[in-house]
Design an enzyme around this catalytic site. Structure first.
Site, PDB file in Angstrom:
ATOM      1  N   THR A  85       0.854  -1.190   0.000  1.00  0.00           N
ATOM      2  CA  THR A  85       0.000   0.000   0.000  1.00  0.00           C
ATOM      3  C   THR A  85       0.888   1.237   0.000  1.00  0.00           C
ATOM      4  OG1 THR A  85      -0.001   0.107   2.392  1.00  0.00           O
ATOM      5  CG2 THR A  85      -1.793  -1.102   1.373  1.00  0.00           C
ATOM      6  N   GLU A 137      -6.066  -3.098  -0.699  1.00  0.00           N
ATOM      7  CA  GLU A 137      -6.495  -4.205   0.170  1.00  0.00           C
ATOM      8  C   GLU A 137      -7.691  -4.964  -0.390  1.00  0.00           C
ATOM      9  OE1 GLU A 137      -5.582  -1.231   1.132  1.00  0.00           O
ATOM     10  OE2 GLU A 137      -4.605  -1.241   3.099  1.00  0.00           O
ATOM     11  N   LYS A 174     -13.455  18.292  11.077  1.00  0.00           N
ATOM     12  CA  LYS A 174     -14.473  18.297  12.128  1.00  0.00           C
ATOM     13  C   LYS A 174     -14.578  19.696  12.709  1.00  0.00           C
ATOM     14  CE  LYS A 174     -16.342  14.404  14.432  1.00  0.00           C
ATOM     15  NZ  LYS A 174     -16.231  13.296  15.307  1.00  0.00           N
ATOM     16  N   TRP A 222     -19.072  17.010  11.000  1.00  0.00           N
ATOM     17  CA  TRP A 222     -18.222  16.686   9.862  1.00  0.00           C
ATOM     18  C   TRP A 222     -18.511  17.583   8.658  1.00  0.00           C
ATOM     19  CZ3 TRP A 222     -18.273  10.607   9.467  1.00  0.00           C
ATOM     20  CH2 TRP A 222     -17.566  10.103  10.563  1.00  0.00           C
TER      21      TRP A 222
HETATM   22  P1  AMP Z   1      -5.108   2.658  -2.939  1.00  0.00           P
HETATM   23  O1  AMP Z   1      -5.004   1.527  -2.001  1.00  0.00           O
HETATM   24  O2  AMP Z   1      -3.824   3.395  -3.133  1.00  0.00           O
HETATM   25  O3  AMP Z   1      -5.723   2.246  -4.225  1.00  0.00           O
HETATM   26  O4  AMP Z   1      -6.065   3.731  -2.281  1.00  0.00           O
HETATM   27  C1  AMP Z   1      -7.355   3.392  -1.861  1.00  0.00           C
HETATM   28  C2  AMP Z   1      -8.076   4.615  -1.379  1.00  0.00           C
HETATM   29  O5  AMP Z   1      -8.268   5.538  -2.453  1.00  0.00           O
HETATM   30  C3  AMP Z   1      -9.461   4.363  -0.873  1.00  0.00           C
HETATM   31  O6  AMP Z   1      -9.464   3.873   0.446  1.00  0.00           O
HETATM   32  C4  AMP Z   1     -10.106   5.733  -1.006  1.00  0.00           C
HETATM   33  O7  AMP Z   1      -9.754   6.577   0.064  1.00  0.00           O
HETATM   34  C5  AMP Z   1      -9.474   6.254  -2.263  1.00  0.00           C
HETATM   35  N1  AMP Z   1     -10.371   6.038  -3.405  1.00  0.00           N
HETATM   36  C6  AMP Z   1     -10.315   5.062  -4.331  1.00  0.00           C
HETATM   37  N2  AMP Z   1     -11.302   5.220  -5.245  1.00  0.00           N
HETATM   38  C7  AMP Z   1     -12.010   6.307  -4.876  1.00  0.00           C
HETATM   39  C8  AMP Z   1     -13.160   6.977  -5.396  1.00  0.00           C
HETATM   40  N3  AMP Z   1     -13.771   6.575  -6.501  1.00  0.00           N
HETATM   41  N4  AMP Z   1     -13.623   8.056  -4.716  1.00  0.00           N
HETATM   42  C9  AMP Z   1     -13.014   8.495  -3.591  1.00  0.00           C
HETATM   43  N5  AMP Z   1     -11.927   7.909  -3.069  1.00  0.00           N
HETATM   44  C10 AMP Z   1     -11.421   6.830  -3.697  1.00  0.00           C
END
Ligand code: AMP
Length: 544
Positions: A188, A333, A440, A445
């Site tokens: 990640t 994940e 916040k 929120w």
């Molecule tokens: P990653 O593991 O780097 O792919 O990041 C995942 C995170 O990206 C998620 O937990 C979200 O916070 C954000 N994310 C992915 N897709 C979206 C989406 N369509 N809209 C808003 N946030 C997103």
């Protein structure tokens, strides 16, 4: 109590089966790549399969054992595609590394994964030179380039990919592995602490690939031409290299050239129908199209995910270019697919504007993913389109435990995503924030994504990020950072006026700061933690 067992074949779900399927059923379907060598490479699934079997033999000759990790630092291209199948196929673990990370972090990841061999595109030769003597487990470095184009390197003597497979036989029997065996590893891009490894199994990848192909997900079939802009080093390019083989689509890999012009050239020349990437990529493509007065003649849909899709972006692509941007949400994940936004039958009865509004949420869970919103105490909240809380998920392609970590991240068997949002009665998820990005104000929120979307709908705004800035009275208040489009201008007052009537008044940012550029992380997302470090005290410094 014994149960009556089903009497069907116990055939394991394996990554190698995807390749064999494409080889038998889509033998002459093309895979096209823009190469670092400078040309366009084309071959077919059956030609790919030959080279993949040679690579399988080469890896075994090198001594890579089952369960051992082999790493890549590479763009989207045919050699990377071959490694996806060869490494997992022999029972080893395909470990994709994000080359946009700092070399120290790359070295940390290589050591944590104990990679035994590392394949790299020569763009990343400087990273390899920088980390080579810090990575004792790596016994072989392989440059993914023709032998006559090998890079000059200081600290390693790599072998060329072509030399590595050249003498090998093209005959190879894929082993019948346990479907729960590890197949791929991706760390990640966490903003705090060390990255965490997510170890996908053959079973999780194959099930995820089935789901990703569904009509209400990527919805591809054997007539499609798919160009993944999302990198193969980021959650398996959202599984598109596997989707390609399962559905028999023509795949087009853009290599290192991800500027608007190069991408649009491939769209047109290769008759691409579907593409996928993060919003920042689509903003660049749009800028190129607008500035050069170009159109797209074959692209039907583009999946957008990784961060929230700005409504203005979706609207412009639809109205001016006839391309539907489809919103999807997921994470490393989750392999990564969680939700995908497609309409239901009843949405088709709505007005055009209402249909557009319905497209903006992150979408419905694909089968295989269960979602729930929970409150601070972990209680499930109603699926009423407004109760907002932490999003938890579970399913066969959701992480159970991070690589080499003893403690489980799960809460009552569910994975807490770190995202905040709500789900409506039709099952559509709206993400309002990341837990750590939440604002916040006076205990209430404020959704930073909403504020950013409104800002980005202003014609002069290229990009916007809204962060929580510390505030004497309200604890936190929204602060908006804005990058203006080239040649455009807007005042703070005009921009704040643009919010009137679009959100509750108390959500309006307390201040707007104009910046030359917003910091982007390794996967193209705005790094709000950096902005908070820099501007978090901005409102405290203001005269009352
Ligand atoms: P990653 O593991 O780097 O792919 O990041 C995942 C995170 O990206 C998620 O937990 C979200 O916070 C954000 N994310 C992915 N897709 C979206 C989406 N369509 N809209 C808003 N946030 C997103």
């Amino acid at each position: 109590m014994s149960t009556l067992q089903g009497q069907m074949m116990d055939v394991q779900l394996l990554v190698s089966a995807l390749l064999r399927h494409a080889d038998y059923n889509h033998a002459d379907t093309e895979i096209v790549s823009r190469r670092l060598e400078g040309d366009i490479h084309r071959y077919t699934y059956s030609e790919a399969a030959v080279r993949i079997r040679k690579m399988a033999n080469a890896l075994e000759a090198f001594g890579l054992k089952r369960g051992e990790r082999a790493a890549t630092l590479a763009w989207n291209g045919y050699r990377h595609f071959e490694l996806y199948y060869a490494i997992s196929g022999i029972g080893s673990v395909m470990h994709t590394i994000n080359p946009r990370l700092h070399p120290e972090q790359v070295a940390w990841i290589v050591n944590h994964a104990e990679d035994r061999i590392l394949f790299f595109d020569i763009t990343f030769a400087p990273i390899v030179d920088a980390i080579a003597d810090k990575c004792p487990t790596v016994q072989q470095w392989v440059a993914m380039i023709d032998p006559d184009k090998m890079p000059e390197m200081k600290n390693v003597t790599p072998v060329s990919y072509e030399d590595f497979i050249q003498a090998q036989s093209a005959a190879y029997e894929w082993p019948e592995l346990d479907e729960n065996a590890a197949a791929a590893l991706c760390y990640t891009s966490g903003t705090t602490g060390n990255p965490k490894g997510v170890l996908y199994s053959h079973r999780s990848l194959v099930l995820h690939t089935y789901a990703a192909c569904l009509p209400d997900a990527f919805g591809v079939d054997a007539t499609d031409v798919v160009l993944p802009i999302v990198p193969m080093f980021h959650v398996n390019a959202w599984s598109l290299p596997y989707v390609g083989a399962l559905a028999g689509v023509k795949l087009v890999f853009p290599g290192a050239k991800l500027d608007g012009e190069s991408v649009c050239e491939l769209f047109e020349n290769e008759k691409v129908t579907i593409s996928a990437g993060v919003p920042t990529v689509w903003l660049l493509v749009l800028q190129y199209l607008q500035q050069n007065n170009r159109k797209l003649s074959t692209v039907k849909r583009m999946t957008v995910g990784g961060s929230a899709c700005p409504p203005a972006l979706m609207k412009t692509f639809k109205n001016d270019y006839g391309v539907q941007l489809e919103h999807a949400w997921g994470m490393t994940e989750m392999s990564p697919l969680g939700t995908y936004n497609h309409p239901k039958a009843k949405h088709l009865q709505l007005s055009e504007d209402e249909q557009f509004q319905a497209r903006l949420s992150q979408g419905r869970a694909v089968f295989g993913v269960e979602m729930k919103i929970v409150d601070d105490k972990g209680n499930r909240m109603p699926q009423d389109g407004q109760s907002t809380g932490d999003l938890h998920v579970r399913g066969p392609w959701v992480v159970d435990r991070y690589f080499k970590k003893d403690e489980s991240p799960l809460v009552d068997g569910w994975f807490p995503t770190g995202d905040v949002g709500y789900i409506d009665p039709d099952g559509y998820l709206t993400i309002t924030d990341r837990t750590k990005d939440v604002i916040k104000s006076g205990g209430e929120w404020i959704g930073s994504i909403d504020i950013e979307n409104i800002a980005m709908a202003h014609p002069a705004v290229a990009m916007a990020a809204c962060i929580a800035a510390r505030h004497e009275k309200w604890d936190e208040r929204p602060l908006l950072l804005v990058q203006i489009k080239e040649g455009q201008s807007v005042t703070k007052e005009d921009l704040l006026k643009h919010f009137e009537g679009k959100i509750a008044k108390w959500w309006t940012p307390d201040d707007v700061l104009f910046v030359d550029s917003l910091p982007l992380g390794a996967t193209g997302k705005v790094q709000k933690n950096k902005l908070r470090d820099e501007y978090g005290d901005h409102l405290l410094k203001q005269p009352a």
